[in-house]
Enzyme design. Structure first.
Site, short mmCIF file in Angstrom:
data_model
loop_
_atom_site.label_atom_id
_atom_site.label_comp_id
_atom_site.label_asym_id
_atom_site.label_seq_id
_atom_site.Cartn_x
_atom_site.Cartn_y
_atom_site.Cartn_z
N SER A 38 13.51 142.46 16.25
CA SER A 38 13.68 143.44 17.32
C SER A 38 14.12 142.79 18.62
O SER A 38 13.68 141.67 18.94
CB SER A 38 12.33 144.13 17.52
OG SER A 38 12.31 144.82 18.73
N TYR A 75 3.29 143.97 19.23
CA TYR A 75 4.33 144.32 18.26
C TYR A 75 5.45 143.28 18.31
O TYR A 75 5.84 142.71 17.27
CB TYR A 75 4.90 145.72 18.57
CG TYR A 75 6.22 145.97 17.90
CD1 TYR A 75 6.31 146.11 16.52
CD2 TYR A 75 7.42 146.01 18.64
CE1 TYR A 75 7.53 146.31 15.89
CE2 TYR A 75 8.64 146.21 18.03
CZ TYR A 75 8.69 146.35 16.65
OH TYR A 75 9.91 146.54 16.04
N LYS A 129 6.73 140.24 15.55
CA LYS A 129 8.11 140.01 15.05
C LYS A 129 8.53 138.57 15.26
O LYS A 129 9.14 137.94 14.39
CB LYS A 129 9.09 140.95 15.76
CG LYS A 129 8.93 142.41 15.38
CD LYS A 129 9.42 142.64 13.96
CE LYS A 129 9.16 144.04 13.47
NZ LYS A 129 9.48 144.23 12.07
P1 NAD Z 1 9.63 153.32 10.08
O1 NAD Z 1 8.20 153.38 10.49
O2 NAD Z 1 10.38 154.59 9.96
O3 NAD Z 1 9.78 152.52 8.70
C1 NAD Z 1 8.90 151.48 8.34
C2 NAD Z 1 8.41 151.79 6.93
O4 NAD Z 1 7.51 150.75 6.53
C3 NAD Z 1 7.63 153.11 6.85
O5 NAD Z 1 8.18 153.91 5.83
C4 NAD Z 1 6.19 152.69 6.52
O6 NAD Z 1 5.56 153.63 5.71
C5 NAD Z 1 6.41 151.35 5.84
N1 NAD Z 1 5.30 150.40 5.92
C6 NAD Z 1 4.61 150.01 7.01
N2 NAD Z 1 3.69 149.10 6.69
C7 NAD Z 1 3.77 148.90 5.34
C8 NAD Z 1 3.09 148.11 4.40
N3 NAD Z 1 2.08 147.29 4.78
N4 NAD Z 1 3.45 148.16 3.12
C9 NAD Z 1 4.45 148.97 2.71
N5 NAD Z 1 5.14 149.77 3.55
C10 NAD Z 1 4.81 149.73 4.85
O7 NAD Z 1 10.36 152.33 11.10
P2 NAD Z 1 11.90 152.03 11.28
O8 NAD Z 1 12.30 152.57 12.60
O9 NAD Z 1 12.65 152.41 10.08
O10 NAD Z 1 11.84 150.45 11.43
C11 NAD Z 1 12.07 149.60 10.33
C12 NAD Z 1 11.87 148.16 10.77
O11 NAD Z 1 12.75 147.88 11.86
C13 NAD Z 1 10.45 147.87 11.28
O12 NAD Z 1 10.07 146.59 10.84
C14 NAD Z 1 10.61 147.90 12.79
O13 NAD Z 1 9.68 147.08 13.42
C15 NAD Z 1 12.02 147.35 12.96
N6 NAD Z 1 12.65 147.80 14.22
C16 NAD Z 1 12.72 149.13 14.49
C17 NAD Z 1 13.27 149.56 15.71
C18 NAD Z 1 13.32 151.03 16.07
O14 NAD Z 1 13.47 151.34 17.26
N7 NAD Z 1 13.25 151.95 15.13
C19 NAD Z 1 13.78 148.61 16.62
C20 NAD Z 1 13.71 147.27 16.29
C21 NAD Z 1 13.13 146.88 15.07
N1 UFG Z 2 11.97 156.86 27.96
C1 UFG Z 2 11.70 157.93 28.79
N2 UFG Z 2 10.93 158.94 28.29
C2 UFG Z 2 10.45 158.95 27.03
C3 UFG Z 2 10.73 157.84 26.18
C4 UFG Z 2 11.49 156.82 26.69
O1 UFG Z 2 12.12 157.96 29.94
O2 UFG Z 2 9.75 159.89 26.64
C5 UFG Z 2 12.83 155.78 28.48
C6 UFG Z 2 12.16 154.41 28.50
O3 UFG Z 2 11.49 154.23 29.72
C7 UFG Z 2 13.37 153.47 28.32
C8 UFG Z 2 14.31 154.28 27.43
O4 UFG Z 2 13.91 155.63 27.57
O5 UFG Z 2 14.01 153.27 29.55
C9 UFG Z 2 14.23 153.89 25.96
O6 UFG Z 2 12.87 153.94 25.53
P1 UFG Z 2 12.49 153.92 23.99
O7 UFG Z 2 10.99 154.08 23.93
O8 UFG Z 2 13.32 154.87 23.24
O9 UFG Z 2 12.92 152.46 23.53
P2 UFG Z 2 12.48 151.01 24.01
O10 UFG Z 2 13.70 150.31 24.52
O11 UFG Z 2 11.31 151.06 24.91
O12 UFG Z 2 11.99 150.32 22.65
C10 UFG Z 2 12.65 150.53 21.42
C11 UFG Z 2 11.63 150.50 20.28
C12 UFG Z 2 11.11 149.11 20.08
C13 UFG Z 2 12.26 148.17 19.87
C14 UFG Z 2 13.21 148.24 21.05
C15 UFG Z 2 14.40 147.35 20.77
O13 UFG Z 2 10.53 151.37 20.56
O14 UFG Z 2 10.28 149.07 18.93
O15 UFG Z 2 13.66 149.58 21.23
O16 UFG Z 2 15.23 147.27 21.88
F1 UFG Z 2 11.82 146.92 19.72
#
Ligand code: NAD
Ligand code: UFG
Length: 361
Positions: A143, A167, A171
């Site tokens: 991330s 979190y 990572k």
């Molecule tokens: P998500 O929660 O939709 O998907 C993660 C999946 O992993 C879920 O289906 C959950 O049920 C499963 N899971 C969690 N713990 C588990 C375990 N111990 N065993 C088996 N399954 C398990 O999240 P996502 O948005 O699809 O994110 C996928 C990956 O990408 C995550 O590792 C997350 O940290 C990373 N990531 C996501 C974002 C984002 O903003 N969505 C940004 C950066 C990184």
């Molecule tokens: N924001 C608002 N109101 C809301 C939610 C978010 O104003 O209700 C703003 C936040 O302050 C930020 C922007 O929208 O400026 C984006 O916020 P998000 O929560 O959508 O995303 P973040 O950048 O905080 O974090 C996300 C994921 C993390 C990931 C990261 C990677 O939550 O898990 O992007 O860049 F690691």
């Protein structure tokens, strides 16, 4: 029987063989499910393992509708090594894409033990089974949050990591574990992908983001306001040093992100053919362009034709002003570049949410 064993489905012993078989942990989740569709389109045979802690099994039907094929699915917690090993016994896995993990920043501050136990414990369990079974190709979901508050924008992969919450630290620790595994056994081939802000949905409107409870992230909050599930958005601060005072992020269409994984898989295959050492690759997946919160709200309102009421509230603790990717490495190493723009992200997110107001049911 350990504490996770009862979650695992019994796996019959007959081996299914294919050299394009990819194990996808967390494959029913948001990014995982979209990646499954891309993998099938690219000719791979994904096998899904997920404990359904943050996703629903009904996504499999949607995958089948889009991709024309329902991948094998095992409801397994990746911390359950025995059950995981059963999947490796049954399928001839060539590479693993590791999405499974918990991802809510605020929750990680409140419950760090859960986050370290699930994310790090789960990854260690997976790596251990992979090592035992001789499957040493992995793509890992990291991330952009590991960079913390960057001093130089756009962010390059060489930027010193400075995670600010459990979190993001989980990572970074997993990235470091992977580097150590490689040092101990350079046969491993690894691609660590650092995602920026994934948004949007599959263009069919059949699959999208379905957060449980109140969304933490901006885009699903916007779509839930548009569909009438929530009254208005709280904009967390308008006093940042940005064009309109609200936070800037690098939003990337989830299908572009998904395609980044197929590009990474092709790279892994090439790396495998080379017998000499191939260091773990670390690659940002973003668009290289940032948008403010107000720009996001305005563009979504224009595309959806819906009013998106918002109010300015105080800053959210831990938020940073600006974050967007330097994407040169992804282009150079993976030959990948995001193709979809902000209008596509909003249109697809809206198609998904308007056709599925309550998400997956
Ligand atoms: P998500 O929660 O939709 O998907 C993660 C999946 O992993 C879920 O289906 C959950 O049920 C499963 N899971 C969690 N713990 C588990 C375990 N111990 N065993 C088996 N399954 C398990 O999240 P996502 O948005 O699809 O994110 C996928 C990956 O990408 C995550 O590792 C997350 O940290 C990373 N990531 C996501 C974002 C984002 O903003 N969505 C940004 C950066 C990184
Ligand atoms: N924001 C608002 N109101 C809301 C939610 C978010 O104003 O209700 C703003 C936040 O302050 C930020 C922007 O929208 O400026 C984006 O916020 P998000 O929560 O959508 O995303 P973040 O950048 O905080 O974090 C996300 C994921 C993390 C990931 C990261 C990677 O939550 O898990 O992007 O860049 F690691």
């Amino acid at each position: 029987m350990d504490k996770y064993s009862k979650m695992s489905k019994s796996i019959k012993s007959k081996k299914i063989s294919s050299n394009s078989t990819i194990l996808v942990t967390g494959g029913t989740g948001y990014i995982g499910s979209h990646t499954i569709v891309s993998l099938i389109a690219a000719g791979y045979d994904p096998v899904i393992v997920d404990n359904l802690s943050n996703s629903k099994v009904s996504v499999l039907k949607r995958i089948a509708k889009i991709a024309g094929k329902k991948p094998p699915f095992y409801k397994i917690d990746i911390r359950n090594q025995k059950a995981l090993d059963g999947v490796f016994q049954k399928h001839r896995i060539s590479s693993v894409i590791h999405f499974a993990g918990l991802k809510a920043v605020g929750e990680s501050v409140a419950c760090p033990i859960n986050y370290y136990e699930n994310n790090i414990g789960g990854s260690l369990s997976l790596f251990s089974v992979m090592a035992d079974r001789g499957v040493k190709n992995i793509i890992f979901s990291s991330s952009a949050s590991i960079y913390g508050e960057p001093s130089v924008i756009p962010i390059k992969e060489g930027t010193m990591p400075a995670p600010t919450n459990p979190y993001a630290r989980s990572k970074l620790i997993i990235e470091q574990i992977l580097q150590d595994i490689y040092i101990g056994d350079p046969v491993w081939r690894m691609v660590i992908l650092r995602y920026f802000n994934p948004v949007g949905a599959h263009e069919s409107g059949l699959m999208g983001e379905d957060p449980q409870g109140i969304p933490n992230n901006l885009m699903p909050y916007i779509t839930q306001v548009a569909v009438g599930r929530r009254k208005r958005i709280n904009v967390f601060g308008d006093d940042y040093p940005t064009s309109d005072g609200t936070g800037v992020r690098d939003y990337i269409h989830v299908m572009d992100l998904a395609e980044g994984h197929t590009a990474a898989l092709k790279k892994i295959v090439k790396m495998t053919l080379i017998k000499s050492k191939q260091k773990p690759l670390i690659v940002n997946l973003g668009t290289g362009r940032g948008y403010t919160v107000k720009e996001m709200i305005q563009t979504f309102a224009e595309i959806s034709g819906k009013k998106i009421p918002y109010r300015i509230t105080k800053r959210r603790p831990g938020d940073i002003a600006t974050c967007y990717a330097d994407t040169a490495m992804a282009q150079k190493i993976l030959g990948w570049k995001a193709q979809r723009n902000l209008s596509d992200m909003c249109a697809d997110a809206w198609r998904w949410q308007s056709q599925n107001p309550k998400g997956y049911v």
